[in-house]
Design an enzyme around this catalytic site. Structure first.
Site, PDB file in Angstrom:
ATOM      1  N   LYS A  41       0.829  -1.223   0.000  1.00 27.52           N
ATOM      2  CA  LYS A  41       0.000   0.000   0.000  1.00 27.52           C
ATOM      3  C   LYS A  41       0.858   1.266   0.000  1.00 27.52           C
ATOM      4  CE  LYS A  41      -2.174  -1.028   3.789  1.00 27.52           C
ATOM      5  NZ  LYS A  41      -1.499  -2.297   4.085  1.00 27.52           N
ATOM      6  N   LEU A  43       4.025   1.707  -0.882  1.00 30.70           N
ATOM      7  CA  LEU A  43       4.745   1.829  -2.149  1.00 30.70           C
ATOM      8  C   LEU A  43       3.799   2.280  -3.262  1.00 30.70           C
ATOM      9  CD1 LEU A  43       7.204   1.506  -3.920  1.00 30.70           C
ATOM     10  CD2 LEU A  43       6.706  -0.935  -4.100  1.00 30.70           C
ATOM     11  N   GLU A  66       3.046   6.886  10.139  1.00 28.05           N
ATOM     12  CA  GLU A  66       3.837   5.790  10.698  1.00 28.05           C
ATOM     13  C   GLU A  66       5.331   5.959  10.427  1.00 28.05           C
ATOM     14  OE1 GLU A  66       2.162   2.214   9.118  1.00 28.05           O
ATOM     15  OE2 GLU A  66       0.467   2.219  10.502  1.00 28.05           O
ATOM     16  N   LYS A 211     -14.703  -1.062  -6.574  1.00 27.89           N
ATOM     17  CA  LYS A 211     -15.711  -0.162  -7.138  1.00 27.89           C
ATOM     18  C   LYS A 211     -15.021   1.036  -7.772  1.00 27.89           C
ATOM     19  CE  LYS A 211     -16.962   3.204  -3.560  1.00 27.89           C
ATOM     20  NZ  LYS A 211     -18.033   3.753  -2.730  1.00 27.89           N
ATOM     21  N   THR A 283      15.676 -28.899 -27.235  1.00 23.32           N
ATOM     22  CA  THR A 283      16.454 -27.708 -26.903  1.00 23.32           C
ATOM     23  C   THR A 283      17.426 -27.357 -28.020  1.00 23.32           C
ATOM     24  OG1 THR A 283      16.262 -28.209 -24.542  1.00 23.32           O
ATOM     25  CG2 THR A 283      17.994 -26.669 -25.193  1.00 23.32           C
ATOM     26  N   GLU A 306      15.179 -25.154 -16.917  1.00 25.83           N
ATOM     27  CA  GLU A 306      15.885 -26.353 -16.472  1.00 25.83           C
ATOM     28  C   GLU A 306      17.399 -26.214 -16.476  1.00 25.83           C
ATOM     29  OE1 GLU A 306      14.477 -29.620 -18.829  1.00 25.83           O
ATOM     30  OE2 GLU A 306      12.625 -29.824 -17.670  1.00 25.83           O
TER      31      GLU A 306
END
Length: 483
Positions: A41, A43, A66, A211, A283, A306
């Site tokens: 929040k 950030l 804070e 909303k 591959t 992998e």
């Protein structure tokens, strides 16, 4: 999603969120960002202000109840946000209002008049257009009079709207409500819920617009990513089948394989699926595809689930494919990670960020079957649908390898079944033991819109690379129309 509202809007500053919101946040109205601790929040609010300053020249005020200004500055410095410079340029003001619950004693009428005066001064001092209040719970800490609390919340939101600033207010999520007080979501014009969840030990951050008054918006949950560049969102369900299909043809990277297609290769901007059991050269064919793109001076992005980059480079060197010059020239980027590092949608977010930053003309995923470890075949298909559509929109050449089980069928694996219908080209590789000798073969199962070789073709692998059987030439009897 396009903006379909007459309400004036401002950019959110979050990559991908403007599309989800139909153009951005409502201008001059309060927006509530709610969620549990650690969901992003603060950030979110900082990025809203910083991007507003840098991209829209809209000064902003951040009121923190804070964290101190020094803590905020240090916390976001790693994201490239230089708050000290913006403050020195009088584009940003950070006002820390510490509130200790232990120091609060409710003895009479409580109101926010002091906050209004302080906030009004900060806004007027720099001509702020954007405001962030972080977090609302701290402001009302210790208040017992619920009626008065609700009245002051209403008055705060009304004051912000009358002031004409676009305000982001953060709030902690309640037990059964979006916020602790349960009122903020009703008086806000736009409410966004952030969620940080862990499912099967895989962490995913998600965003949902609860909303948005007076505007259409995306209603689904959207994964978002926090990395060294801040927050980014991908509107994964907004893609449509409205991309163009080029008629130009590109090489597969292997001339003998080109010869199996009537027009000499794959259609540009198409997707190719290569399936087979372990050791069938999937591959290696991907390596030829990467080499062919690099030789055309087209950037290649290779996702390896992998092998580490060094291992891929070493293995390709044994068959004469040297990828090192193209990595050094930044024409080839190998992004290697275990599938379990992220959830499926987070992998999709990473892909999209690298598409934006690296701008490849070819993308290789080796192998997509590894993704089953972090999702079901149905979830893998949903993720790959979005990925393939994204690549097609940008006319990026795509190649996917997929490991199949050893039951002898090309459609026995759920992952293959989920992806094969999406791919434009499907190459099926086999590795059989016949009379004690290894026999490798390739079959073009399909190639949409392209005539191709219809029979299985034998091939061998040597230090010189892949060599096809001399009999593999196109004739009217062994040619199939692409489907």
């Amino acid at each position: 999603m396009h903006q379909t509202s007459s309400i004036p809007k401002v950019s959110t500053g979050i990559d991908g969120l403007d599309e989800v919101t139909g153009g951005g946040f409502p201008k001059g109205r309060p927006i509530l960002i709610c969620g549990s601790a650690g969901c992003g929040k603060t950030l979110f609010g900082i990025q809203f202000l910083v991007k507003g300053i840098l991209e829209n020249d809209e000064p902003g005020v951040f009121v923190s109840f804070e964290e101190s200004a020094a803590d905020l500055t240090n916390n976001v410095a790693s994201l490239g946000f230089d708050l000290d410079r913006l403050i020195a340029e009088e584009k940003l003001r950070i006002d820390h209002i510490p509130i200790e619950r232990s120091e609060i004693e409710e003895t009479g009428e409580y109101d926010l008049e002091g906050l209004f005066i302080r906030l009004n001064y900060a806004i007027d001092a720099i001509g702020a257009k954007r405001v962030v209040l972080d977090t609302l719970e701290s402001l009302f800490a210790g208040m017992q009079n619920e009626g008065l609390l609700r009245a002051e919340i209403r008055r705060l939101f009304r004051w912000l709207k009358e002031k004409g600033v676009t305000a982001v207010i953060t709030g902690e999520r309640g037990d059964k409500t979006l916020t602790r007080q349960g009122l903020e979501e009703y008086v806000s014009d736009c409410v966004i819920l952030l969620d940080f969840r862990v499912v099967d030990q895989i962490a995913t951050r998600r965003l949902r617009i609860v909303k948005y008054r007076g505007s259409t918006h995306g209603t689904n949950e959207y994964p978002f990513l926090i990395d060294e560049h801040g927050i980014s969102v991908i509107p994964i369900t907004s893609l449509k089948l409205d991309y163009k299909s080029p008629s130009e043809v590109i090489s597969t990277g292997l001339p003998p394989l080109d010869a199996l297609f009537k027009k000499g290769g794959y259609y540009e901007g198409g997707s190719t699926l290569i399936t087979g059991t372990a050791g069938t050269a999937k591959t290696i064919l991907a390596g030829y595809f990467a080499l062919g793109s690099c030789l055309r001076n087209e950037p290649v992005l290779l996702f390896s689930f992998e092998e580490a980059p060094d291992q891929t480079i070493r293995n390709m060197l044994t068959i004469g494919i040297d990828l090192r010059p193209y990595i050094e020239s930044k024409l080839l980027l190998i992004h290697a990670s275990r599938p379990t590092l992220h959830g499926l949608e987070m992998h999709l977010l990473v892909v999209n960020k690298l598409l934006t930053e690296f701008r490849p003309r070819a993308v290789i995923v080796d192998p997509i079957s590894s993704l089953v470890s972090v999702g079901s075949p149905l979830e893998v298909k949903a993720m790959l649908v979005r990925l393939i559509d994204t690549l097609k929109i940008h006319k990026i050449n795509a190649l996917f390898t997929c490991l199949m089980s050893r039951t002898g069928s090309a459609t026995d694996d759920g992952t293959i079944e989920a992806v094969s219908s999406l791919a434009d080209n499907w190459l099926y590789l086999q590795n059989e033991l016949i009379d004690g000798k290894r026999k490798r073969s390739l079959l073009i199962v399909k190639s949409r819109g392209m005539e191709h070789y219809n029979d299985s073709v034998s091939f061998t692998i040597s230090p010189a690379g892949i060599s096809f059987a001399a009999s593999s030439t196109l004739t009217s009897s062994n040619t199939a129309n692409g489907r």
